[in-house]
Write an enzyme that holds these catalytic residues in place. Structure first.
Site, PDB file in Angstrom:
ATOM      1  N   TYR A  31     -41.027 -28.333  14.581  1.00  0.00           N
ATOM      2  CA  TYR A  31     -40.527 -27.128  13.913  1.00  0.00           C
ATOM      3  C   TYR A  31     -39.193 -26.670  14.500  1.00  0.00           C
ATOM      4  CZ  TYR A  31     -44.701 -26.243  11.018  1.00  0.00           C
ATOM      5  OH  TYR A  31     -45.703 -26.304  10.064  1.00  0.00           O
ATOM      6  N   GLU A  46     -40.521 -37.031   9.407  1.00  0.00           N
ATOM      7  CA  GLU A  46     -41.836 -36.571   9.868  1.00  0.00           C
ATOM      8  C   GLU A  46     -42.863 -37.708   9.846  1.00  0.00           C
ATOM      9  OE1 GLU A  46     -41.018 -31.985   8.362  1.00  0.00           O
ATOM     10  OE2 GLU A  46     -42.601 -33.142   7.380  1.00  0.00           O
TER      11      GLU A  46
HETATM   12  P1  RTP Z   1     -44.633 -25.580   6.522  1.00  0.00           P
HETATM   13  O1  RTP Z   1     -43.291 -26.029   7.063  1.00  0.00           O
HETATM   14  O2  RTP Z   1     -45.642 -25.346   7.605  1.00  0.00           O
HETATM   15  O3  RTP Z   1     -45.113 -26.504   5.442  1.00  0.00           O
HETATM   16  O4  RTP Z   1     -44.452 -24.166   5.779  1.00  0.00           O
HETATM   17  P2  RTP Z   1     -43.339 -23.729   4.753  1.00  0.00           P
HETATM   18  O5  RTP Z   1     -42.354 -24.842   4.537  1.00  0.00           O
HETATM   19  O6  RTP Z   1     -44.033 -23.176   3.560  1.00  0.00           O
HETATM   20  O7  RTP Z   1     -42.642 -22.527   5.515  1.00  0.00           O
HETATM   21  P3  RTP Z   1     -41.481 -22.570   6.640  1.00  0.00           P
HETATM   22  O8  RTP Z   1     -40.443 -21.599   6.229  1.00  0.00           O
HETATM   23  O9  RTP Z   1     -41.068 -23.979   6.911  1.00  0.00           O
HETATM   24  O10 RTP Z   1     -42.235 -21.979   7.909  1.00  0.00           O
HETATM   25  C1  RTP Z   1     -43.015 -22.804   8.750  1.00  0.00           C
HETATM   26  C2  RTP Z   1     -44.268 -22.070   9.123  1.00  0.00           C
HETATM   27  O11 RTP Z   1     -43.933 -20.973   9.960  1.00  0.00           O
HETATM   28  C3  RTP Z   1     -44.839 -19.911   9.745  1.00  0.00           C
HETATM   29  N1  RTP Z   1     -44.110 -18.709   9.359  1.00  0.00           N
HETATM   30  N2  RTP Z   1     -44.374 -17.537   9.848  1.00  0.00           N
HETATM   31  N3  RTP Z   1     -44.380 -14.762  10.447  1.00  0.00           N
HETATM   32  C4  RTP Z   1     -43.527 -15.235   9.538  1.00  0.00           C
HETATM   33  O12 RTP Z   1     -42.750 -14.532   8.941  1.00  0.00           O
HETATM   34  C5  RTP Z   1     -43.539 -16.676   9.270  1.00  0.00           C
HETATM   35  N4  RTP Z   1     -42.745 -17.303   8.435  1.00  0.00           N
HETATM   36  C6  RTP Z   1     -43.107 -18.604   8.491  1.00  0.00           C
HETATM   37  C7  RTP Z   1     -45.761 -20.305   8.621  1.00  0.00           C
HETATM   38  O13 RTP Z   1     -46.996 -20.747   9.177  1.00  0.00           O
HETATM   39  C8  RTP Z   1     -45.035 -21.463   7.958  1.00  0.00           C
HETATM   40  O14 RTP Z   1     -45.929 -22.350   7.344  1.00  0.00           O
HETATM   41 MG    MG Z   2     -41.428 -25.881   6.133  1.00  0.00          MG
END
Ligand code: RTP
Ligand code: MG
Length: 140
Positions: free
Chosen positions: A51, A128
């Site tokens: 991440y 990944e």
């Molecule tokens: P992922 O990478 O896990 O598939 O999720 P995503 O693309 O939908 O979202 P991303 O923006 O890449 O964020 C990665 C993970 O970080 C956590 N998160 N927490 N507290 C917050 O505001 C926040 N925003 C994101 C989430 O678990 C997200 O899946």
């Molecule tokens: Mg993501």
């Protein structure tokens, strides 16, 4: 549409609640094939690398802690338009905004504990997949 591969993680909140089979059923119902899968305990360093794009964000520390809080299941999914299709099956990052029938609407607890990850583009999918699987572990 070309056959693609995407990378998936069933996150610690999903393994803890014994939901990996239920999530896999939604993946397979969407027409995606699980062509590689293993259960692993991610290290802190691996989570930080995975991440790294979010390392300046306020939630980064919590995100890393959550991802190392228990075992995960890492997967390679294959199918037509697999990257976009799996993002659709996952639903919105915030489960309260996810559509009915999506993984996050059905299973996620919160934004932080949102049950599964999917790659967001062909470039990140390739990186990944290579980070977690050798070629002979993927059987299409
Ligand atoms: P992922 O990478 O896990 O598939 O999720 P995503 O693309 O939908 O979202 P991303 O923006 O890449 O964020 C990665 C993970 O970080 C956590 N998160 N927490 N507290 C917050 O505001 C926040 N925003 C994101 C989430 O678990 C997200 O899946
Ligand atoms: Mg993501």
């Amino acid at each position: 549409m070309a056959i693609e591969r995407t990378f998936s993680i069933l996150k610690p909140d999903a393994t803890r609640r014994n939901l990996t089979g239920a999530i896999n059923a939604l993946i397979e119902k969407a027409g995606l094939r699980i062509v590689a899968q293993k259960r692993v305990q991610i290290t802190r360093a691996q989570a930080e690398t995975f991440y790294a794009v979010h390392k300046e964000r306020p939630f980064f520390g919590e995100l890393v802690e959550t991802m190392i809080g228990g075992p995960v299941v890492v997967q390679v999914l294959e199918g037509e338009d697999a990257i976009r299709k799996y993002r659709d099956v996952l639903g919105a990052t915030d489960p309260s905004k996810a559509a009915p029938g999506t993984i996050r609407k059905e299973f996620a607890l919160s934004v932080g504990e949102n049950s599964a990850h999917g790659s967001d583009a062909p470039e990140t999918a390739a990186i990944e997949i290579a980070q977690w699987f050798s070629g002979n572990e993927i059987v299409g």
